[in-house]
Design a protein around this motif. Structure first.
Motif, PDB file in Angstrom:
ATOM      1  N   THR A  91       0.842  -1.192   0.000  1.00  0.00           N
ATOM      2  CA  THR A  91       0.000   0.000   0.000  1.00  0.00           C
ATOM      3  C   THR A  91       0.878   1.242   0.000  1.00  0.00           C
ATOM      4  O   THR A  91       2.101   1.165   0.158  1.00  0.00           O
ATOM      5  CB  THR A  91      -0.926   0.000   1.237  1.00  0.00           C
ATOM      6  N   THR A  92       0.251   2.396  -0.153  1.00  0.00           N
ATOM      7  CA  THR A  92       0.964   3.672  -0.054  1.00  0.00           C
ATOM      8  C   THR A  92       0.861   4.254   1.351  1.00  0.00           C
ATOM      9  O   THR A  92       1.419   5.308   1.629  1.00  0.00           O
ATOM     10  CB  THR A  92       0.384   4.699  -1.043  1.00  0.00           C
ATOM     11  N   VAL A  93       0.149   3.577   2.244  1.00  0.00           N
ATOM     12  CA  VAL A  93      -0.097   4.070   3.599  1.00  0.00           C
ATOM     13  C   VAL A  93       0.918   3.462   4.561  1.00  0.00           C
ATOM     14  O   VAL A  93       1.121   2.248   4.571  1.00  0.00           O
ATOM     15  CB  VAL A  93      -1.525   3.726   4.068  1.00  0.00           C
ATOM     16  N   SER A  94       1.535   4.302   5.385  1.00  0.00           N
ATOM     17  CA  SER A  94       2.482   3.802   6.384  1.00  0.00           C
ATOM     18  C   SER A  94       1.742   3.025   7.470  1.00  0.00           C
ATOM     19  O   SER A  94       0.623   3.363   7.862  1.00  0.00           O
ATOM     20  CB  SER A  94       3.228   4.972   7.029  1.00  0.00           C
ATOM     21  N   SER A  95       2.402   1.997   7.984  1.00  0.00           N
ATOM     22  CA  SER A  95       1.819   1.191   9.066  1.00  0.00           C
ATOM     23  C   SER A  95       1.671   1.999  10.349  1.00  0.00           C
ATOM     24  O   SER A  95       0.996   1.567  11.275  1.00  0.00           O
ATOM     25  CB  SER A  95       2.694  -0.039   9.329  1.00  0.00           C
TER      26      SER A  95
END
Length: 586
Positions: A380-384
């Motif tokens: 994904t492009t979202v940080s954990s």
């Protein structure tokens, strides 16, 4: 926020989130966990790379490290995030008496200024300064050197300011800021961000539940003294309302600047939870390369003992980080993800886009970039580190790639791919070679398009413009404030019709009506849990459609001098070292 390519740093990239309680009252928060008190005095130095700061004018400041540093040194906002190791800190008041009041589930927010707030020239900070500060974000000439963050959200973005007496008036297209705007559009703006005494009220087209957090993270709502205005001539000047002021009149883009105590600042209007202001002098010093910086900090000699860097240790220096340096080395979560954007105008077939994704050797990219210390392959492009984070189904693809799946999707086709990347290091070239090898195994014909660091126009101008002779390009992002709203819409929400440059970070000009509809539903929702669910659905739909090629969630890996105390990468600083609590050991 775009990733700090060439080892920049980020737009404010915050992580950990604030669930804002929407009620007809102040949205205050609990006190943050206390950090060590530290010692006053001395000179603290931050070492960064020459020429990387885009500006010091608030509307020209975009990189995460710039915002993190200047928020603690010279620019105070309505609200702030505290210095704390907590993963979910609550926003606290800064210039405002509280963290904002809303009576309509987040469509309007009001803030009242504290008393005794002053600029470095001794003049009082007023509501008109807040209004004027935001108005400057609408001037394209002023934001050109930065990221135009204000317009990304306040203008023709997810929320949009509106004149409540005439909601149909298009501020985003009609208003061009206080320097060139027409009297009619200025009047509409001043109703959209209206003043009553020392209280400012923002009127939004859509509910903005976590606006107090965005105000803490962005400089768009910060005040600006109209009498200080000199247009683009102020790009590297600073009018402080914080505990420090710039020594001299101009910040040197190539060498940096030194900050001394601001005599007009009153600590009684501030909080040590936000700014301890311990060193007497803070220097932002620029040198030639990350390698030079790392070598100096490893040597720990002279004034470098009281120095640190917001840059990650370069992977080619990992072998020099010996066990005896363990007390001066720090790892932390990074809000940054690395991914590739796909030009949806040139690669129109979703099967071809998904074949490109399937053939991508993410594990090879991580290895070439430095291994597990550098980052972890993701989908994904979202940080954990972002609240509400969810992986997409793309994370189920083998990190080394699935060539058979890619070939099946291509069904015998051999598409030509022009891949662009910033040609700044041997690592960038090695990553490009890894990608090329995987794609060619699947049947793609790949042409590498390296873009030099000193290219005119620059890398992001070339990849952000439409049309462009590029099919895929290296990118990175981190949240401008701790929310999925600051990641997913900027990357996958459709650009306005007729746009010739990507809005937010949709430089691939991706468009999908289903994705747009889910983002719109999230904008209209007022429950944070529902908002997160809808945004994750939008991200999953975009991933399935081949909107982007995920690569990795990066890690931070820092080194600092032996006399640096209070070294803490935290949420408030985008997980860069937080200047607010650092001090020089005696």
């Amino acid at each position: 926020m775009m990733e700090k390519l060439l080892l920049r740093a980020g737009a404010v990239a915050l992580t950990g989130v604030v669930a804002v309680s929407l009620a007809a009252c102040s949205s205050g928060g609990a006190a943050p966990a206390k950090t060590s008190s530290g010692q006053k005095g001395g000179t603290l130095t931050s070492l960064d790379v020459t020429g990387e700061y885009s500006g010091t004018d608030p509307v020209g400041v975009y990189l995460g490290v710039e915002i993190a540093n200047f928020r603690r040194l010279v620019y105070r906002g309505l609200t702030a995030l505290p210095i704390t190791a907590e993963k979910n800190p609550k926003v606290v008041p800064d210039l405002a008496t509280d963290t904002g009041t809303t009576k309509d589930q987040g469509k309007t927010w009001s803030f009242t200024l504290k008393k005794g707030l002053k600029w470095q020239d001794g003049k009082e900070i007023t509501c008109a300064d807040l209004q004027y500060g935001l108005s400057r974000s609408y001037d394209a000439s002023l934001v050109a050197a930065g990221g135009g963050v204000g317009l990304t959200y306040f203008g023709d973005g997810s929320y949009n300011l509106i004149d409540p007496s005439d909601p149909s008036y298009k501020l985003a297209t009609e208003y061009t800021g206080p320097l060139t705007g027409k009297a009619e559009s200025q009047a509409h703006f001043e109703k959209a961000a209206s003043c009553s005494g020392n209280t400012i009220t923002y009127h939004f087209q859509n509910a903005w539940a976590d606006f107090p957090t965005a105000a803490a993270a962005l400089f768009s709502t910060d005040p600006y003294e109209k009498s200080f205005e000199k247009g683009t001539a102020n790009l590297f000047t600073i009018n402080s309302n914080g505990p420090y002021k710039l020594s001299g009149s101009t910040f040197d883009q190539n060498a940096g600047g030194s900050f001394e105590r601001n005599s007009a600042y009153s600590a009684s209007t501030d909080s040590t939870d936000v700014r301890k202001a311990l060193p007497d002098i803070v220097k932002l010093e620029f040198v030639d390369s990350p390698e030079t910086i790392t070598e100096r900090l490893i040597a720990d000699s002279g004034t470098d003992q009281a120095a640190y860097s917001p840059l990650n240790i370069p992977s080619d220096k990992y072998s020099q980080i010996t066990p005896d340096l363990s007390s001066r080395v720090k790892t932390s979560t990074s809000p940054y993800t690395r991914f590739l954007e796909i030009n949806s105008k040139t690669i129109t077939d979703p099967d071809v886009r998904n074949a490109l994704i399937a053939a991508t050797d993410k594990a090879g990219v991580v290895k070439a970039s430095g291994g597990s210390k550098w980052g972890t392959a993701n989908g994904t492009t979202v940080s954990s580190a972002i609240p509400g984070f969810q992986e997409t189904a793309l994370n189920k693809i083998n990190p080394s790639g699935d060539i058979s799946k890619a070939k099946k999707l291509l069904a015998g086709k051999t598409p030509e791919i022009r891949y662009a990347f910033p040609d700044t290091s041997t690592v960038a070239e090695q990553v490009a070679a890894v990608l090329q090898q995987g794609w060619e195994k699947a049947g793609f014909k790949v042409t590498l398009v390296p873009i030099a660091k000193d290219a005119k126009p620059g890398y992001y101008v070339q990849v952000g413009t439409d049309p462009k002779p590029i099919d895929a390009f290296f990118a990175g992002w981190a949240a401008d404030w701790p929310s999925l709203f600051a990641v997913i819409p900027p990357i996958v929400q459709s650009n306005p019709k007729g746009a010739t440059f990507g809005v937010g970070f949709n430089y691939g000009f991706y468009g999908n009506s289903k994705v747009d509809g889910l983002i719109k539903q999230a904008n209209n929702a007022t429950d944070p849990t529902k908002q997160q669910k809808l945004l994750n659905e939008a991200n999953e739909a975009a991933a399935a459609d081949g909107a982007f090629v995920p690569l990795a969630n990066q890690n931070n890996y820092f080194i600092y001098g032996s006399k640096v105390g209070g070294f803490l990468p935290d949420v408030a600083s985008s997980y860069y070292p937080d200047l607010g609590g650092m001090y020089v050991k005696k």
